[in-house]
Design a protein around this motif. Structure first.
Motif, PDB file in Angstrom:
ATOM      1  N   THR A 211       0.645  -1.064   0.393  1.00  0.00           N
ATOM      2  CA  THR A 211      -0.134  -0.356   0.313  1.00  0.00           C
ATOM      3  C   THR A 211       0.776   0.986   0.417  1.00  0.00           C
ATOM      4  O   THR A 211       1.956   1.153   1.382  1.00  0.00           O
TER       5      THR A 211
ATOM      6  N   ARG B  96       0.912  -1.505  -9.657  1.00  0.00           N
ATOM      7  CA  ARG B  96      -0.632  -1.643  -9.723  1.00  0.00           C
ATOM      8  C   ARG B  96      -1.157  -2.775  -9.889  1.00  0.00           C
ATOM      9  O   ARG B  96      -1.778  -3.521  -9.982  1.00  0.00           O
TER      10      ARG B  96
ATOM     11  N   THR C  60      -1.515  -1.230  -4.210  1.00  0.00           N
ATOM     12  CA  THR C  60      -2.783   0.229  -4.261  1.00  0.00           C
ATOM     13  C   THR C  60      -2.508   1.154  -4.183  1.00  0.00           C
ATOM     14  O   THR C  60      -1.152   1.184  -2.887  1.00  0.00           O
TER      15      THR C  60
END
Ligand code: GLY
Length: 376
Positions: A31, A166, A171
């Motif tokens: 992330t 991605r 993310t």
């Protein structure tokens, strides 16, 4: 790290994105936190991968780390291209031009230093340099040929890293991060837990880590982007760095007739206004070296804060349990992206980090630096 660990990367400049891509490719759940991915110093960059032409006596650890990263660049670019995302690496090399007598002396000092270190750099006359780059001014006095210093299209690279991350399941969270605690990240949407957190927030890193507070400072840089026009000279075929009356300037060509001119360097906090003085200095310096740019279109001006450290080395390593620093890359973020990403993967995997990274211990010179304190 075993299994499918969760990694938070705070900062989506070239360093954070390189880490995110490599970690996601290695199977981490990544992330990335950044309110404006890829719009900081890495966006406002020339893209030089130039440890040798940036070298200066006293900065040997920076040179060693830079060369280690440069060795990793071809494989880094090839792996990214293999995943379908070409980062625009140019293998054309670099030349350095000296404008007046004093500039030639300064270049001679750099050439002598590089010769003593055994680096590939050839000191030549202005005439010999013009044979390599015919658009250079007849006033150029001397030059240095450094075929091993390369360049990358920074904006193509940033797009490639985002797309590749991605594609690997990474993310992006576009909320500003307010706090990092032991393996936790607090952003506007709440607090989330991770197995590890990497702080790669460039000039903003000091505000997110007590250990780095006051040790990463913003160093403003302005660039210009220009484009050749019908009837004007084409840009140089490789990176041209220059000393013009003591002031450094560089011209980095892009595919398609674009040219990036850089870069000013000011202690100006987080100011990102492009000043008339900055534009004038860059245009004056570049035009004296490469007069053809007078006919070019000026397509963009931009400014951003580099993340500077006191000794020009980045901060690489564990700050507190589960929180790692990958920041403070100064003038060398693009260059040092591969070695930094490989270092992070080595820390997470419990392996030996790459050569040259030990000197970049993030706690060196800090209040908690017992190792370095004992040595002095
Ligand atoms: N790497 C060159 C600069 O920061 O201007």
């Amino acid at each position: 790290m075993k299994g499918n660990p969760g990694l938070a990367v705070v900062g989506a400049g070239v360093i954070g994105l390189a880490i995110a891509w490599k970690a996601s490719a290695a199977g981490c759940r990544v992330t990335v936190f950044d309110p404006a991915p890829a719009r900081g110093a890495s966006w406002v960059a020339g893209g030089m991968l130039a440890p040798v032409t940036e070298a200066w006596p006293g900065d040997e650890p920076v040179l060693e780390l830079g060369e280690e990263s440069l060795r990793r660049w071809p494989a880094f670019a090839a792996d990214l291209a293999r995943e379908g995302f070409d980062p625009g690496l140019s293998l054309n090399g670099t030349v350095v031009a000296a404008f007046d007598h004093a500039d030639a002396e300064q270049l001679g000092t750099l050439a002598e230093y590089l010769r003593e270190l055994g680096r590939e750099a050839t000191f030549v006359s202005g005439r010999a340099l013009r044979r390599e780059e015919p658009g250079l001014s007849a006033s150029v006095r001397a030059g240095l040929l450094v075929p091993g210093d390369l360049a990358v299209d920074n904006r193509k690279l940033l797009g490639a890293l985002i797309d590749a991350t991605r594609a690997n399941g990474g993310t992006f969270v576009t909320e500003p991060v307010s706090e990092l605690t032991s393996s936790r990240v607090r952003a506007a949407g709440g607090e989330r837990a991770f197995d590890a957190v990497v702080l790669a927030a460039g000039a903003w890193s000091g505000g997110l880590s007590a250990a780095l507070a006051g040790r990463v400072r913003p160093l403003k840089g302005e660039i210009l982007r220009m484009r050749t026009r019908r009837g004007a000279l084409p840009p140089p075929s490789r990176t041209v760095r220059a000393f013009v009356e003591g002031r450094p300037v560089y011209l980095v060509p892009r595919a398609g007739g674009e040219l990036v001119l850089g870069a000013t360097q000011y202690e100006a906090g987080f100011d990102t206004a492009v000043t008339a003085r900055g534009v004038r200095e860059l245009l004056e310096g570049a035009e004296r070296i490469f007069p053809g740019i007078a006919e070019y279109e000026l397509v963009e001006t931009a400014a951003a804060p580099r993340a500077a450290s006191a000794d020009n080395l980045p901060y690489l390593g564990e700050l507190t349990d589960g929180v790692f620093a990958a920041t403070g890359h100064h003038r060398n973020g693009l260059l040092l992206a591969p070695v930094t990403a490989d270092a992070v993967l080595a820390w997470l995997g419990g392996e030996s980090p790459p050569k040259g990274t030990a000197a970049a211990d993030p706690l060196r010179g800090s209040a908690t630096d017992t190792t370095h304190r004992e040595k002095v």
